[in-house]
Every structure is written in C-alpha cells, then in structure tokens.
Design an enzyme around this catalytic site. Structure first.
Site, mmCIF file in Angstrom:
data_model
loop_
_atom_site.group_PDB
_atom_site.id
_atom_site.type_symbol
_atom_site.label_atom_id
_atom_site.label_comp_id
_atom_site.label_asym_id
_atom_site.label_seq_id
_atom_site.Cartn_x
_atom_site.Cartn_y
_atom_site.Cartn_z
ATOM 1 N N LYS A 137 0.879 -1.178 0.000
ATOM 2 C CA LYS A 137 0.000 0.000 0.000
ATOM 3 C C LYS A 137 0.916 1.227 0.000
ATOM 4 O O LYS A 137 1.451 1.621 1.027
ATOM 5 C CB LYS A 137 -0.876 -0.022 1.253
ATOM 6 C CG LYS A 137 -2.212 0.674 1.118
ATOM 7 C CD LYS A 137 -2.160 2.130 0.760
ATOM 8 C CE LYS A 137 -1.995 3.035 1.951
ATOM 9 N NZ LYS A 137 -1.801 4.457 1.570
ATOM 10 N N GLU B 24 9.302 1.341 11.141
ATOM 11 C CA GLU B 24 10.329 2.379 11.000
ATOM 12 C C GLU B 24 9.617 3.716 11.044
ATOM 13 O O GLU B 24 8.895 4.072 10.102
ATOM 14 C CB GLU B 24 11.092 2.204 9.692
ATOM 15 C CG GLU B 24 12.009 0.998 9.755
ATOM 16 C CD GLU B 24 12.734 0.749 8.460
ATOM 17 O OE1 GLU B 24 13.237 -0.368 8.290
ATOM 18 O OE2 GLU B 24 12.782 1.648 7.624
ATOM 19 N N CYS C 147 13.655 10.698 7.524
ATOM 20 C CA CYS C 147 13.516 10.239 8.912
ATOM 21 C C CYS C 147 14.829 10.352 9.677
ATOM 22 O O CYS C 147 14.833 10.575 10.878
ATOM 23 C CB CYS C 147 13.024 8.808 8.928
ATOM 24 S SG CYS C 147 14.077 7.705 7.980
ATOM 25 N N GLU D 130 8.794 16.379 15.293
ATOM 26 C CA GLU D 130 9.376 16.128 13.971
ATOM 27 C C GLU D 130 8.705 17.074 12.977
ATOM 28 O O GLU D 130 7.524 16.944 12.685
ATOM 29 C CB GLU D 130 9.130 14.665 13.561
ATOM 30 C CG GLU D 130 9.840 14.294 12.286
ATOM 31 C CD GLU D 130 9.503 12.890 11.797
ATOM 32 O OE1 GLU D 130 8.324 12.482 11.868
ATOM 33 O OE2 GLU D 130 10.416 12.193 11.324
HETATM 34 P P1 NAD Z 1 2.096 8.371 7.598
HETATM 35 O O1 NAD Z 1 2.260 7.569 8.846
HETATM 36 O O2 NAD Z 1 1.082 9.443 7.580
HETATM 37 O O3 NAD Z 1 1.737 7.424 6.365
HETATM 38 C C1 NAD Z 1 2.544 6.343 6.007
HETATM 39 C C2 NAD Z 1 1.697 5.303 5.316
HETATM 40 O O4 NAD Z 1 0.760 4.764 6.259
HETATM 41 C C3 NAD Z 1 0.870 5.832 4.147
HETATM 42 O O5 NAD Z 1 0.879 4.874 3.107
HETATM 43 C C4 NAD Z 1 -0.518 5.969 4.757
HETATM 44 O O6 NAD Z 1 -1.550 5.878 3.809
HETATM 45 C C5 NAD Z 1 -0.542 4.786 5.690
HETATM 46 N N1 NAD Z 1 -1.516 4.883 6.800
HETATM 47 C C6 NAD Z 1 -1.978 6.003 7.410
HETATM 48 N N2 NAD Z 1 -2.872 5.663 8.366
HETATM 49 C C7 NAD Z 1 -2.970 4.310 8.371
HETATM 50 C C8 NAD Z 1 -3.706 3.368 9.140
HETATM 51 N N3 NAD Z 1 -4.539 3.738 10.111
HETATM 52 N N4 NAD Z 1 -3.538 2.052 8.878
HETATM 53 C C9 NAD Z 1 -2.676 1.636 7.917
HETATM 54 N N5 NAD Z 1 -1.969 2.488 7.146
HETATM 55 C C10 NAD Z 1 -2.103 3.809 7.374
HETATM 56 O O7 NAD Z 1 3.557 8.925 7.245
HETATM 57 P P2 NAD Z 1 3.950 9.933 6.074
HETATM 58 O O8 NAD Z 1 3.489 11.297 6.465
HETATM 59 O O9 NAD Z 1 3.539 9.348 4.775
HETATM 60 O O10 NAD Z 1 5.556 9.850 6.131
HETATM 61 C C11 NAD Z 1 6.364 10.642 6.949
HETATM 62 C C12 NAD Z 1 6.774 9.870 8.205
HETATM 63 O O11 NAD Z 1 7.486 8.697 7.854
HETATM 64 C C13 NAD Z 1 7.725 10.671 9.082
HETATM 65 O O12 NAD Z 1 7.334 10.538 10.430
HETATM 66 C C14 NAD Z 1 9.066 9.997 8.864
HETATM 67 O O13 NAD Z 1 10.007 10.142 9.912
HETATM 68 C C15 NAD Z 1 8.657 8.574 8.665
HETATM 69 N N6 NAD Z 1 9.709 7.831 7.990
HETATM 70 C C16 NAD Z 1 10.457 6.944 8.735
HETATM 71 C C17 NAD Z 1 11.504 6.239 8.137
HETATM 72 C C18 NAD Z 1 12.363 5.292 8.947
HETATM 73 O O14 NAD Z 1 13.071 4.492 8.351
HETATM 74 N N7 NAD Z 1 12.340 5.341 10.269
HETATM 75 C C19 NAD Z 1 11.779 6.422 6.782
HETATM 76 C C20 NAD Z 1 11.000 7.330 6.058
HETATM 77 C C21 NAD Z 1 9.962 8.024 6.684
#
Ligand code: NAD
Length: 503
Positions: free
Chosen positions: A191, A266, A300, A397
């Site tokens: 997804k 992550e 991240c 963040e």
């Molecule tokens: P997000 O958590 O809003 O979304 C990530 C994914 O989760 C999307 O595909 C979204 O549609 C899905 N999602 C949202 N709600 C959900 C639910 N209830 N159930 C299942 N899936 C759901 O994150 P974002 O805004 O897309 O990305 C930014 C974040 O990602 C930042 O916090 C960043 O630090 C983190 N990030 C972490 C790493 C790492 O390796 N630690 C790497 C890249 C990004």
C-alpha cells in the site's frame, strides 16, 4: 544527469501515459481499477498540475490482493533460492536500465531534487542485489546437538506480508522493504502513500517484465484509513512492515492485534547532531547541513537538532547561517537545485506553522522562516537559534528543511539534551576524542549512530530506531528474521528414556 530541459523532456511521455492510464491497483498480475470505481487525484508539488487519477482501493480490493498473494505463496516459497537470486538480479538490472525515468518521475511526484533521486533509483537496485545474493541462504539454520537429540533449526517464509510506505522517498523505501520479503520467499501486498503513488506501480511493472510471477507482488492504492487499515486487519496477511509516522505505527499495532500481526515499524525521528569543540569543524558543518537540508528535510534520519558546544558556537553558527542562506531552492528537475518543493499543501502548512511557534516560544529565526512565492510548496531553508530542548521546535518532527540549534556546555549536558526526546532513530557525534566518542555513543538512546560522519548506509548493518522511532531492524540478516519463521526440529539419536505415565 541531464539539465532541466532534458529532464522535462524525459518526463513528458511518462506524464502523458499517467494522464491516459492513471495509477491503477495491480493484483494477480493485472492492472485493475478499484472495485468501487472510486479514484483520488494527485498533483505535482512543483506547480500543482494534475499527475494522475489513482484507484482508491478499500477493503474489497485488499481482500482480492491478499487472496492473490496467498494463492501465489506456495509457488514462490518453493522456488529454489538460486532461481530466486537470479530473478531478483534481473529486476535490479531492469531498475538500472530505467533509472533515469524512475528519477524524473519520483522528483515530479514528490518534489525531491533530481540530484538525490538519481541515486535513489540506483540504491533501489542495490537493495535488490544485496538481498538477491542472500536468497540462497535464507533457509539456513543451526545444528545444536544435545545428549539425546540432533537439534536443527531452519527458517521458512512467514507467508503473505503487507508493506505500507510513506511519501518522502517512496521508490527507495519500497525496494528496501519488498526486496528482502521476496528474497525470503514471502509474497507481498503493498500500500503506497497516497501523496506519491507513481513509482511503486512502475517498480512492480518492471519486476513483472523481468519475470516475477503474477500475484507474488500486488499493489492496492488508497487512503491510510481505508486501504491501509484493511491490509493491517486482513487475516491472510501474516506480518506488516510499516514505514511512517509514530502515531500511525500505534494505530497499526492496535488494528493488527485481533489477527496477531507481526509488525516491523520504522517511524519518525528528531535526531541530534552533537558537535564538540575538538571536532573537525569544517567536516561537521558540511555533514550537519547535508543531513537536514538534503531531501528537503523530509527524511527520517535527518539531523534536525544541532547541539553545539558553547566554546565554538558563535563561529560555527555564523558559518552555518551563511551556508543555509545560500542553499539553492528551485525546480526539483534542475540538477543545480538543492532544496525543492514540499510534498503537499497540508505539509507546507505544517512546516510553516513552526515559524510562528518558534517565535512564540522565544527562539530566533536567523535564516529563512518564510513560505516562498508559488506555484509550488516552497519554504526557505530555515535555521532556528536560541532554542531550548523543551520547545516544540526541538521536540516535534517538523520533516522539512528546518534546523533547530541548541547550545550546550558539558558532555553530560549534551547527552541529557540528546536523550530528552520521545524519539531515538539516529544520532551523529563530532569529536576527535576517541574515549569521548565511545562514552557518548554508549549512552545515546538511538538505534543508529555515526561518529565523524553523515549517515552512510551499509546494507549488512541493522537499520532501525528505539523508543518512538521504531520496532525491529532491517538490513543484513535482520530483514529475514522479520520475514521468516524459525523452526526447530529435534531428531532422537538413540533410545533415550521416555517417562512412562499410566504404565
Ligand atoms: P504516515 O504515517 O502518515 O503514512 C505512512 C503510510 O501509512 C501511508 O501509506 C498511509 O496511507 C498509511 N496509513 C496512514 N494511516 C494508516 C492506518 N490507520 N492504517 C494503515 N496504514 C495507514 O507517514 P507519512 O506522512 O507518509 O511519512 C512521513 C513519516 O514517515 C515521518 O514521520 C518519517 O520520519 C517517517 N519515515 C520513517 C523512516 C524510517 O526508516 N524510520 C523512513 C522514512 C519516513
């Protein structure tokens, strides 16, 4: 890397195709509209122009994809490791052949500068090669003989898995999660993030053209609360590998509880870069700037908190101001651009809200601190000074090209500030005192640390965070620990005494 016009010319046919076909789901080897017929629309962060109409999958589409992954699982599991190795290398070759297309599509979809995205496509190929080479040994185990038994262990793939990815560097992150799953023998339902779904579909098409059997890897696009939630709740999906925000991780853990999902998270970070007075300050400056202002700060592992020792702070911060003010903001397809537009208007508003919060809390905006004229979601690279660690700009963040500088006097104070945060993904330490580096890294609460270096990923090492930054590790054999089940078998070596009940 071509110039801006060359990159725009390369993008044009990709956009034409996207306008014609949209971004469909991909289930059992076929492009499919959402079963409800619903769609959503994505726009480029560069100028707001439409990119694609995207299938808005929901529980019905996730069910079809999960069942396709379940049906494909026995065949994929039983392909021998050597054949799997060859196929994954073919996928890597095909990614390399399309690297320029992937790079321009990713830049246009996310706003990430082409100078970084060109490498992201190649790093994606490297992820496939690294795990391809480990596929033949994925099932290897141990022999642990005891007095009466020959005990052996072996690993088997856990089954169909769900992969949920964020919008910041979608291509690279998708390969990072999906390559080890396939190498382990799992089938996948992916997804992608709703803000940037383009390259996930491109990647799957590349993989199937390279020979990946239908159903082994499926994509359901859609919103997190619909498609994402359905994937985490589906009974046929055995594990969820998730990259995204910490609060989404909590939600997924709760959603997956009734079906006892194994999870790998992550999550977010607010990572310190600690600069001590004895460091190589030129290199520390380059690394601190690179780790927060590259990838638009939407990273991240970004070093979003600069902890700088008092004795050198005036000079270091003055040089920093100078450099941040000169960072080139521009069109992401221009190779000269260092910071491009933020992904989406909502994210622009979030990042910009911290300019007011910083002032209200008593910090100083010494560089940037403003939204730039559109079109496009641009903010000026920003530096906050005179901050303390309890301020929102130090604790939350922001996920943009925004750095918060905090001064410290002693090593203990630096450690206290560094650890006084809910997150624990990475930390960067700059010192030429070896024993201090050993002491500090031992006490820092972070999953990954670099001493006198920016983040340089080495695939055999464990990647992941502590505290609110994650659960589990990627890389090396750790990825297989997640995607596989350990089995133990004890073979009796003789006729040992078996307790006789009721005899
Ligand atoms: P997000 O958590 O809003 O979304 C990530 C994914 O989760 C999307 O595909 C979204 O549609 C899905 N999602 C949202 N709600 C959900 C639910 N209830 N159930 C299942 N899936 C759901 O994150 P974002 O805004 O897309 O990305 C930014 C974040 O990602 C930042 O916090 C960043 O630090 C983190 N990030 C972490 C790493 C790492 O390796 N630690 C790497 C890249 C990004």
């Amino acid at each position: 890397m071509s110039d801006l016009n060359g990159n725009l010319a390369r993008l044009a046919p990709i956009l034409t195709r996207l306008h014609e076909t949209g971004v469909m789901n991909h289930i059992a080897g076929q492009s499919r509209a959402a079963s409800s017929g619903r769609v959503f629309h994505t726009h480029s962060p560069v100028d707001g122009s439409p990119i694609a109409q995207v299938a808005r999958g929901d529980v019905a589409d996730v069910d079809q994809a999960a069942l396709a992954a379940q049906a494909a699982f026995p065949g994929w599991r039983d392909i021998d490791g050597e054949a799997r190795r060859k196929l994954l290398h073919r996928i890597a070759d095909a990614i390399v052949a399309r690297a320029d297309d992937i790079a321009v599509a990713e830049s246009w979809d996310t706003g990430q500068p082409i100078r970084f995205m060109a490498k992201a496509a190649l790093r994606g190929a490297e992820n496939f090669r690294f795990f391809a080479d480990r596929a033949p040994g994925a099932r290897d185990g141990q022999m642990l003989p005891s007095p009466t038994l020959m005990n052996v262990t072996t690993r088997v793939p856990i089954g169909p898995v769900g992969v949920i990815t964020p919008w910041n560097t979608p291509f690279m992150l998708s390969t990072w999660k999906i390559a080890p799953a396939l190498a382990a023998g799992c089938t996948v339902v992916h997804k992608p993030a709703e803000f940037s779904p383009v390259t996930a579909k491109l990647l799957l098409e590349i993989a199937e053209e390279a020979g990946l059997p239908p159903g082994v890897w499926n994509i359901v696009n859609g919103l997190g609360e619909e498609a994402g939630r359905a994937l985490t709740e589906h009974a046929a999906i055995r594990a969820i590998a998730f990259v995204g925000e910490s609060r989404t991780g909590s939600a997924i853990m709760a959603q997956g509880a009734p079906t006892l999902k194994r999870v790998h998270f992550e999550l977010g970070g607010k990572n310190p870069v600690i600069v001590f007075e004895d460091a190589d300050l030129d290199r520390a400056l380059d690394a601190a700037i690179f780790m927060i202002y590259s990838l638009n700060g939407e990273r991240c592992t970004s070093s979003s908190r600069l902890l700088v020792q008092d004795s050198i702070a005036d000079d270091f911060l003055s040089r920093l101001r100078d450099r941040v003010a000169r960072i080139r903001v521009g069109h992401p397809l221009d190779p000269a651009t260092e910071v491009g537009p933020l992904i989406h208007e909502t994210h622009l508003r979030k990042v910009a809200s911290y300019f007011e919060i910083a002032k209200a809390d008593g910090a100083t905006i010494s560089v940037g601190g403003k939204v730039l004229d559109g079109p496009g979601h641009y903010v000026a690279p920003t530096l906050f000074e005179n901050a303390t660690n309890d301020m929102a700009i130090a604790q939350e963040e922001i996920f943009g090209p925004v750095l918060t500088a905090i001064r410290f006097t002693t090593e203990d104070e630096a450690l206290r500030i560094a650890n006084d945060i809910p997150y624990g993904l990475t930390a960067y330490v700059w010192t030429n005192d070896l024993t201090r580096a050993l002491r500090v890294t031992d006490r820092l609460e972070a999953g990954m640390m670099w001493v006198n270096s920016e983040n340089v990923r080495h695939l055999p090492t464990p990647f992941g965070g502590v505290k609110a930054s994650g659960i589990g590790r990627d890389g090396g054999d750790w990825s297989f620990d997640f995607y596989m089940e350990q089995k133990h078998i004890g073979f009796a070596t003789g006729r040992h005494t078996i307790p006789k009940l009721g005899a």
